[in-house]
Design an enzyme around this catalytic site. Structure first.
Site, PDB file in Angstrom:
ATOM      1  N   ALA A  44       0.837  -1.200   0.000  1.00 63.45           N
ATOM      2  CA  ALA A  44       0.000   0.000   0.000  1.00 63.45           C
ATOM      3  C   ALA A  44       0.872   1.249   0.000  1.00 63.45           C
ATOM      4  CB  ALA A  44      -0.904  -0.013   1.224  1.00 63.45           C
ATOM      5  N   CYS A 126      -3.974  -8.793   5.125  1.00 64.28           N
ATOM      6  CA  CYS A 126      -3.790  -7.495   5.774  1.00 64.28           C
ATOM      7  C   CYS A 126      -4.228  -7.596   7.236  1.00 64.28           C
ATOM      8  CB  CYS A 126      -4.568  -6.399   5.061  1.00 64.28           C
ATOM      9  SG  CYS A 126      -4.266  -4.801   5.852  1.00 64.28           S
ATOM     10  N   ASP A 226      10.581 -11.990   4.790  1.00 67.21           N
ATOM     11  CA  ASP A 226      12.005 -11.826   5.083  1.00 67.21           C
ATOM     12  C   ASP A 226      12.935 -12.224   3.944  1.00 67.21           C
ATOM     13  OD1 ASP A 226      11.147 -10.964   7.577  1.00 67.21           O
ATOM     14  OD2 ASP A 226      11.384 -12.934   8.499  1.00 67.21           O
ATOM     15  N   ARG A 249       9.541  -5.750   1.709  1.00 64.11           N
ATOM     16  CA  ARG A 249      10.408  -4.740   2.321  1.00 64.11           C
ATOM     17  C   ARG A 249      11.831  -4.780   1.772  1.00 64.11           C
ATOM     18  NH1 ARG A 249       9.524  -6.555   8.203  1.00 64.11           N
ATOM     19  NH2 ARG A 249       9.494  -8.514   7.035  1.00 64.11           N
TER      20      ARG A 249
HETATM   21  C1  FMN Z   1       4.432  -0.618   3.425  1.00 67.74           C
HETATM   22  C2  FMN Z   1       3.788  -1.963   3.245  1.00 67.74           C
HETATM   23  C3  FMN Z   1       2.545  -2.060   2.647  1.00 67.74           C
HETATM   24  C4  FMN Z   1       1.943  -3.308   2.456  1.00 67.74           C
HETATM   25  N1  FMN Z   1       0.752  -3.387   1.790  1.00 67.74           N
HETATM   26  C5  FMN Z   1       0.242  -4.607   1.460  1.00 67.74           C
HETATM   27  C6  FMN Z   1      -0.888  -4.726   0.610  1.00 67.74           C
HETATM   28  O1  FMN Z   1      -1.466  -3.737   0.116  1.00 67.74           O
HETATM   29  N2  FMN Z   1      -1.336  -5.989   0.325  1.00 67.74           N
HETATM   30  C7  FMN Z   1      -0.715  -7.116   0.829  1.00 67.74           C
HETATM   31  O2  FMN Z   1      -1.144  -8.244   0.534  1.00 67.74           O
HETATM   32  N3  FMN Z   1       0.346  -7.016   1.639  1.00 67.74           N
HETATM   33  C8  FMN Z   1       0.851  -5.806   1.943  1.00 67.74           C
HETATM   34  N4  FMN Z   1       1.979  -5.719   2.703  1.00 67.74           N
HETATM   35  C9  FMN Z   1       2.641  -6.956   3.168  1.00 67.74           C
HETATM   36  C10 FMN Z   1       3.733  -7.407   2.184  1.00 67.74           C
HETATM   37  O3  FMN Z   1       3.193  -7.627   0.900  1.00 67.74           O
HETATM   38  C11 FMN Z   1       4.448  -8.687   2.662  1.00 67.74           C
HETATM   39  O4  FMN Z   1       3.526  -9.741   2.746  1.00 67.74           O
HETATM   40  C12 FMN Z   1       5.112  -8.522   4.029  1.00 67.74           C
HETATM   41  O5  FMN Z   1       5.771  -7.274   4.141  1.00 67.74           O
HETATM   42  C13 FMN Z   1       6.140  -9.644   4.273  1.00 67.74           C
HETATM   43  O6  FMN Z   1       7.085  -9.674   3.248  1.00 67.74           O
HETATM   44  P1  FMN Z   1       8.578  -9.051   3.436  1.00 67.74           P
HETATM   45  O7  FMN Z   1       9.186  -9.737   4.617  1.00 67.74           O
HETATM   46  O8  FMN Z   1       9.268  -9.367   2.133  1.00 67.74           O
HETATM   47  O9  FMN Z   1       8.413  -7.605   3.719  1.00 67.74           O
HETATM   48  C14 FMN Z   1       2.593  -4.491   2.915  1.00 67.74           C
HETATM   49  C15 FMN Z   1       3.826  -4.379   3.547  1.00 67.74           C
HETATM   50  C16 FMN Z   1       4.447  -3.149   3.697  1.00 67.74           C
HETATM   51  C17 FMN Z   1       5.804  -3.078   4.341  1.00 67.74           C
END
Ligand code: FMN
Length: 374
Positions: A44, A126, A226, A249
């Site tokens: 988002a 979410c 991660d 991230r």
């Molecule tokens: C700023 C931000 C916004 C996010 N918005 C969404 C979203 O709109 N839809 C969704 O399914 N996950 C959303 N997520 C979750 C990520 O898609 C992801 O599942 C989560 O950060 C874990 O992955 P990572 O460890 O690679 O960050 C968001 C995460 C972050 C950090």
């Protein structure tokens, strides 16, 4: 999304570097192939078209929009339609929608396809209070029957792959049940973030839940949580058996993560971290894409967080922080980028060393890694 700044850096796993992993491109059906099988997560207020384009250029096999309200799309609310905003050159692109009623989600999926979606994804992860309190996002994890109905309705409504993105469960790990319901409803693939709703962003992603889901279903599973470099991608693939990985991230200010993981999956040398020149060129392209799409005013506002992410953990970050409130034109942005770059001259190594994203485990024979010095 209200995620605290410190949680915007993925948790690093320690330990040995897992051995090389091979994964072919992932075919989702309906002519959609993820090559490489590495996806930019929906985020988002982050994954608007300029960032999606930059990540595709850097090798992401698919990119995703932020989550968009199904009801908003049905009513063609300008806000919802503008969040989709698909542009040339980013395909394959996945439009993520959120909602809770099968018939609404089916209709919204059709509209997403009319707007150009190659894949439609349902948000089932979410964790935010205002989202789950109305029965959306991760709240769906508590209603397995509804999940199956939703996927049946959406899959029947459109002629593109329908996927779902879930967390490991609500409070416990009910992921396998939910995943089976998605498959029974006709989902083409599923993504699982290895944390429960109540875990929010705490601790490490639990890879054993992802492995259990992979074991339990026949549809492709995309592992998330991660993954922020080639080492963590290898860990995700080898610990879970997943078919693709999704990066959120780890891509913030670091779109090069995609070329790094892609190179490793192809058995090629891992590219060096970006030089200051490449960083500048990528950032300027990111800014230009923003300006083209959204104009100066919106660009000045929205590009700030991206600038900070690109220079996170380096002296340039401090320089940028001082200038952010004064950004009112494209020229201001370019000057701020050059000032950050100048602050990092001679410091790049220092910055890189202290920067968690750039630190790499030592090469070992077992890892089969060859560094590319080009
Ligand atoms: C700023 C931000 C916004 C996010 N918005 C969404 C979203 O709109 N839809 C969704 O399914 N996950 C959303 N997520 C979750 C990520 O898609 C992801 O599942 C989560 O950060 C874990 O992955 P990572 O460890 O690679 O960050 C968001 C995460 C972050 C950090």
């Amino acid at each position: 999304m209200g995620i605290p700044f410190e949680k915007l850096t993925p948790k690093r796993w320690g330990g040995e570097v897992p051995g090389p992993v091979e994964r072919p491109p992932l075919d989702l059906g309906h002519g959609v192939v993820l090559d490489p099988p590495v996806v930019l997560s929906p985020m988002a207020a982050v994954t608007s078209s300029p960032f999606r384009r930059v990540c595709r250029d850097m090798g992401a096999g698919m990119v995703a929009t932020e989550m968009v309200s199904a009801v908003g799309l049905i009513h063609r609310a300008p806000m919802a339609v503008s969040m989709v905003d698909l542009v040339e050159g980013e395909s394959p692109v996945c439009v993520q929608i959120y909602g809770k009623r099968p018939e609404e989600l089916a209709r919204a999926a059709q509209i997403a396809v009319e707007l150009g979606a190659d894949v439609v994804d349902l948000n089932m992860g979410c964790p935010m209070k205002k989202v789950v309190s109305s029965g959306h996002g991760a709240a769906l994890l508590r209603d397995v029957g509804r999940v199956q109905e939703i996927f049946s309705a959406m899959s029947e409504a459109v002629d593109v792959p329908v996927t779902g993105k879930m967390r490991a469960g609500w409070e416990d790990t009910s992921a396998v049940e939910v995943a089976r319901a998605m498959e029974a409803g006709g989902a083409a693939a599923l993504t699982i973030h290895g944390r429960t709703r109540s875990a929010m962003y705490d601790g490490h992603a639990d890879l054993s839940v992802i492995a259990a889901v992979k074991e339990a279903v026949g549809i492709p599973v995309i592992g998330n949580g991660d993954v922020c470099d080639w080492v963590s991608a290898r860990r995700m693939f080898s610990a879970t058996g997943c078919d693709a990985v999704m990066v959120a991230r780890g891509a913030l200010g670091n779109p090069w993560v995609f070329r790094e993981i892609a190179a490793d999956l192809r058995g090629e040398p891992i590219p060096e971290p970006p030089s200051p020149e490449l960083k500048r060129a990528t950032l300027l392209r990111h800014v230009d894409l923003y300006l083209e799409r959204f104009g100066e005013g919106r660009t000045c506002k929205e590009i700030r967080k991206h600038l900070l992410w690109y220079y996170r953990g380096t002296p340039g970050e401090l320089v940028l922080r001082k200038r952010l409130s004064d950004l009112t034109s494209a020229e201001d942005i370019r000057q701020a980028i050059d000032a950050a770059l100048a602050a990092n001259v001679g410091q790049t190594e220092l910055g890189a060393k202290s920067h968690p994203r750039a630190s790499r485990p030592p090469q070992t024979k077992a890892s089969g890694v060859v560094r590319d010095s080009r």
